[in-house]
Design an enzyme around this catalytic site. Structure first.
Site, short mmCIF file in Angstrom:
data_model
loop_
_atom_site.label_atom_id
_atom_site.label_comp_id
_atom_site.label_asym_id
_atom_site.label_seq_id
_atom_site.Cartn_x
_atom_site.Cartn_y
_atom_site.Cartn_z
N CYS A 142 -17.61 69.23 98.12
CA CYS A 142 -16.93 70.47 97.73
C CYS A 142 -16.53 71.22 98.99
CB CYS A 142 -17.90 71.27 96.84
SG CYS A 142 -17.77 73.05 96.87
N CYS B 66 -17.71 74.79 99.54
CA CYS B 66 -19.16 74.81 99.80
C CYS B 66 -19.43 74.61 101.29
CB CYS B 66 -19.88 73.70 99.04
SG CYS B 66 -19.81 73.84 97.24
#
Length: 146
Positions: free
Chosen positions: A69, A72
């Protein structure tokens, strides 16, 4: 005044009772001698995360993330940067949801990153999406005051 805090060791997950006074300079774990006051974010698994939520006497900010991600990964440095001001005041935890899904499922995390604040074993707030170091720091401050 002496404040007694229950703190889960970042290294070995042993539950420690520590006394905070102006004289105390270091806080070694009774079990492994790890630094209980190390502010750095702790990578936790399902078990150790649950233990921190249940036992820590300080608020937690838990970052649910994945290595796949991009947002993230973008937030890693900010999350770490924010943690340094909050030794033994707020514990910063990280859950890699690629490896550990149980806690994420239990708290209904369905988008990443999601950061959940816990206090006294209960969720008090959550934000999905990336936050800056400043935003995380402000949130940590509010958790201490609340």
């Amino acid at each position: 005044s002496m404040e007694l805090l229950k703190i889960v060791c970042p290294e070995c997950s042993t539950i420690n009772n520590i006394q905070i006074s102006t004289q105390t300079k270091s806080f070694p774990c009774t079990q492994c001698q790890g630094d209980l006051d190390d502010p750095s974010p702790i990578e936790v698994n399902d078990e150790s995360c649950a233990l921190h939520i249940k036992e820590d006497n300080i608020p937690l900010l838990v970052d649910f993330y994945s290595n796949y991600c991009a947002p993230c990964i973008e937030m890693f440095d900010d999350f770490e940067g924010a943690s340094y001001g909050y030794s033994l005041k707020v514990r910063f935890l990280k859950v890699n949801t690629d490896d550990f899904k149980k806690v994420a499922i239990e708290y209904g995390v369905n988008s990443l990153p999601t950061i959940i604040a816990f206090k006294d074993g209960k969720e008090v707030n959550r934000i999905s999406g990336t936050l800056t170091q400043h935003q995380l720091s402000t949130w940590a401050k509010e958790l201490i005051k609340a």
